[in-house]
Write a protein that holds these residues in place. Sequence first.
Motif, PDB file in Angstrom:
ATOM      1  N   VAL A   1      -9.737  -8.026  -1.273  1.00 35.68           N
ATOM      2  CA  VAL A   1      -8.614  -8.768  -0.687  1.00 35.68           C
ATOM      3  C   VAL A   1      -7.498  -7.842  -0.210  1.00 35.68           C
ATOM      4  O   VAL A   1      -7.002  -7.955   0.904  1.00 35.68           O
ATOM      5  N   LEU A   2      -7.115  -6.901  -1.073  1.00 31.88           N
ATOM      6  CA  LEU A   2      -5.952  -6.079  -0.747  1.00 31.88           C
ATOM      7  C   LEU A   2      -6.341  -4.610  -0.565  1.00 31.88           C
ATOM      8  O   LEU A   2      -5.590  -3.711  -0.927  1.00 31.88           O
ATOM      9  N   ALA A   3      -7.537  -4.378  -0.031  1.00 30.42           N
ATOM     10  CA  ALA A   3      -7.974  -3.002   0.180  1.00 30.42           C
ATOM     11  C   ALA A   3      -7.013  -2.331   1.160  1.00 30.42           C
ATOM     12  O   ALA A   3      -6.566  -2.920   2.132  1.00 30.42           O
TER      13      ALA A   3
ATOM     14  N   ALA B   1      -3.986  -1.290   0.458  1.00 27.15           N
ATOM     15  CA  ALA B   1      -2.594  -1.404   0.040  1.00 27.15           C
ATOM     16  C   ALA B   1      -2.182  -0.130  -0.701  1.00 27.15           C
ATOM     17  O   ALA B   1      -3.040   0.601  -1.196  1.00 27.15           O
ATOM     18  N   PRO B   2      -0.884   0.144  -0.777  1.00 23.97           N
ATOM     19  CA  PRO B   2      -0.448   1.362  -1.480  1.00 23.97           C
ATOM     20  C   PRO B   2      -0.849   1.344  -2.954  1.00 23.97           C
ATOM     21  O   PRO B   2      -0.932   0.278  -3.578  1.00 23.97           O
ATOM     22  N   THR B   3      -1.074   2.537  -3.492  1.00 27.43           N
ATOM     23  CA  THR B   3      -1.611   2.663  -4.848  1.00 27.43           C
ATOM     24  C   THR B   3      -0.782   1.947  -5.921  1.00 27.43           C
ATOM     25  O   THR B   3      -1.364   1.280  -6.781  1.00 27.43           O
ATOM     26  N   PRO B   4       0.561   2.054  -5.909  1.00 31.52           N
ATOM     27  CA  PRO B   4       1.321   1.358  -6.961  1.00 31.52           C
ATOM     28  C   PRO B   4       1.055  -0.139  -6.981  1.00 31.52           C
ATOM     29  O   PRO B   4       0.950  -0.748  -8.041  1.00 31.52           O
ATOM     30  N   LEU B   5       0.888  -0.712  -5.783  1.00 27.95           N
ATOM     31  CA  LEU B   5       0.596  -2.142  -5.699  1.00 27.95           C
ATOM     32  C   LEU B   5      -0.762  -2.445  -6.331  1.00 27.95           C
ATOM     33  O   LEU B   5      -0.931  -3.443  -7.038  1.00 27.95           O
ATOM     34  N   LEU B   6      -1.720  -1.540  -6.073  1.00 29.65           N
ATOM     35  CA  LEU B   6      -3.060  -1.730  -6.649  1.00 29.65           C
ATOM     36  C   LEU B   6      -3.000  -1.695  -8.175  1.00 29.65           C
ATOM     37  O   LEU B   6      -3.692  -2.439  -8.855  1.00 29.65           O
ATOM     38  N   TYR B   7      -2.161  -0.809  -8.707  1.00 38.19           N
ATOM     39  CA  TYR B   7      -2.026  -0.748 -10.156  1.00 38.19           C
ATOM     40  C   TYR B   7      -1.494  -2.062 -10.714  1.00 38.19           C
ATOM     41  O   TYR B   7      -1.895  -2.514 -11.778  1.00 38.19           O
TER      42      TYR B   7
ATOM     43  N   LEU C   1      -2.147  -4.872  -9.529  1.00 37.66           N
ATOM     44  CA  LEU C   1      -3.218  -5.858  -9.452  1.00 37.66           C
ATOM     45  C   LEU C   1      -4.246  -5.687 -10.564  1.00 37.66           C
ATOM     46  O   LEU C   1      -5.072  -6.558 -10.793  1.00 37.66           O
ATOM     47  N   LEU C   2      -4.195  -4.530 -11.232  1.00 36.47           N
ATOM     48  CA  LEU C   2      -5.200  -4.222 -12.255  1.00 36.47           C
ATOM     49  C   LEU C   2      -5.354  -5.331 -13.292  1.00 36.47           C
ATOM     50  O   LEU C   2      -6.476  -5.702 -13.633  1.00 36.47           O
TER      51      LEU C   2
END
Lengths: 291, 334
Positions: free
Chosen positions: A57-59, A61-67, A69-70
């Motif tokens: 879905v959010l491939a 996106a910046p890394t902090p945002l991905l964290y 989503l963890l």
Amino acid sequence: MDFLLIHLLNSLLFASVLFLTAGGLSLIYGVMRIVNLAHGNLYAFGAYVTAWAIGGVLAGAPTPLLYLLLPAGAVAAALLGAALEPTLLRPFYKRAEEYQLLVTFGLLMILEDLMRLLWGPYPLSASALWENSGSVTISGNPYPNYNLVVIAIGLVAAVFLWAFVYKTKFGVVLRATSQDMRMASALGIDVNRVYVQAFTLGCFMAGLGGAMIVPRDSAVLGMGVDALVLAFIVVVIGGLGSLEGALAGALIVGVVRELGITFFAEIELAVLYLIAVLVLLARPAGLFGRP
Amino acid sequence: MSVSPLALAARSPRRTLLYALPVIAVLLVLPWVADQYSTILLAYGLVMAIAALGFNLLLVYTGLLSFGHSAYFGVGAYAVAMMVKYLKVSSMELFVVGAIVASAAVSALFGFVCVRYTRIFFSILTLALSQVLWSLAFKFFWITGGTDGLRVPTPSLLGVTPGGDKIAFLARGYYYYVLVLFLACAAVMWVIVNSPFGKALQAIRDNETRASFVGVQIWRCRWVAFVVSGVFTGLAGALWVPLNGLTTPDILHWQFSGEIVFMTVLGGFRTFAGPIVGAVVFNYLKTYAVGYTVYWQLLLGVILVTLVLSLPTGIVGMVERLTERVRRRRATAS
């Protein structure tokens, strides 16, 4: 020496994921006296949801945002657990253990195929997070930062859980219900509510375990069943129903797995099971279990 | 675990034969009536029925739920495959003997550890031990073929090497071979559960303390039951391999143990005939579910959950209840 450090870190990496899955299994058994055979599938569910959120879905996106989503997978697994306990498990508390095992085995089959239905038969990857996190250099060898993050999350989760169970009012209620359900109920504790909460918390832990590992590995079908068997070894060694036991068992299994991968890959699993059997022979209730 | 006295009450041998004879007659005639495919499917069902009978000795008569019976099934199957690969044996009788010896040895060893525990710990321990064998079969691919498994050609029966069509052989000669062994196993199990030893097991199940007071050696009885149960399942494994033509680590995985539990509950584990009916029905159910949809696990899971929720006595239990109701209505009418 540094060679040893890398092995130690890898052991801790395995141990933190194992602690979360096995700890959830143990917590649920401790409070509800139910062994959830579908527990591994909740771990897999957490992994799939996080992989789907981060990798699909959010491939990009910046890394902090991905964290951020963890934890999505953990929350999803908790919600699933909160829905399953009152509907499917509650009718079984008064019935023989065989039925409890059977209904969770049926649940295992259902969840296994639901994940195939939702996300297809191919592995789902969330490696972006793992790749973007960079690496540190340990004695000339690069070591992924993400592994260190997983270890840290595992440690923080253990501390939180300890504080939760031993330092909060909810923890007191939880332990009281675990020790004597009828007495707790007589004292005015809503046991049904405690059961939902305990089951949800256990599923949250399993989902978090899956969510943490998925950027490093990928979400594949069958990962839940494998995780369940490892979690069984952990709780058998540590003692079913004990969180301290889950921690100790996870550390032991983590170290043995890391040694096994390096030195005796063929019999790694066999050695783990044999350790579990030896512990059972010496201490039937496990290292930390109540007999 | 409470068991209805009606279901477990030992029926007289004559009445049991009265029920069994028509079924046996149908099983004997079937290959001449039904097509080859259905006959082979039934042979699979009968093989699984032997395993379920063995499993049920532990579950219902001893009160121990094993989640690791795949181990003995797999040992029986792999014993046959190894005999083919390393000893160049092709006689089915030798296969059966080999599988019985191998599964007896493994179940004696595993049982020695497992029967010290009851309830949930027994289930987890049997599961964990069966996974040891699975991981060995999985990892030592130069011996076991890994996930590719080991091929087993059609064996010779009673010294006669079958010629010609394999399917025809499986649907006729081999079917009767399986049928005879199945009937022998059912008879032996019937004798066991109605023998003093069987009664001792049921006494242990109902009240361990009292049983030990009247002099029953609990630990030894459970161990013997475990080995008998393992041997039945191992024999089923040996009979299964020539049907399937191939043995893979899947049959050692604990999910296969779950299927054995499933079929026993489906048939109704509180009766002698329950596991037999359950195994045959489950085999049809799984075959059609797999053919019908890729999501067959989902289908079977839903069936299992519904079954435990609403029909805990299984097919045989339900039939018994219905006939009981009809009989009672007739009694009040007359």
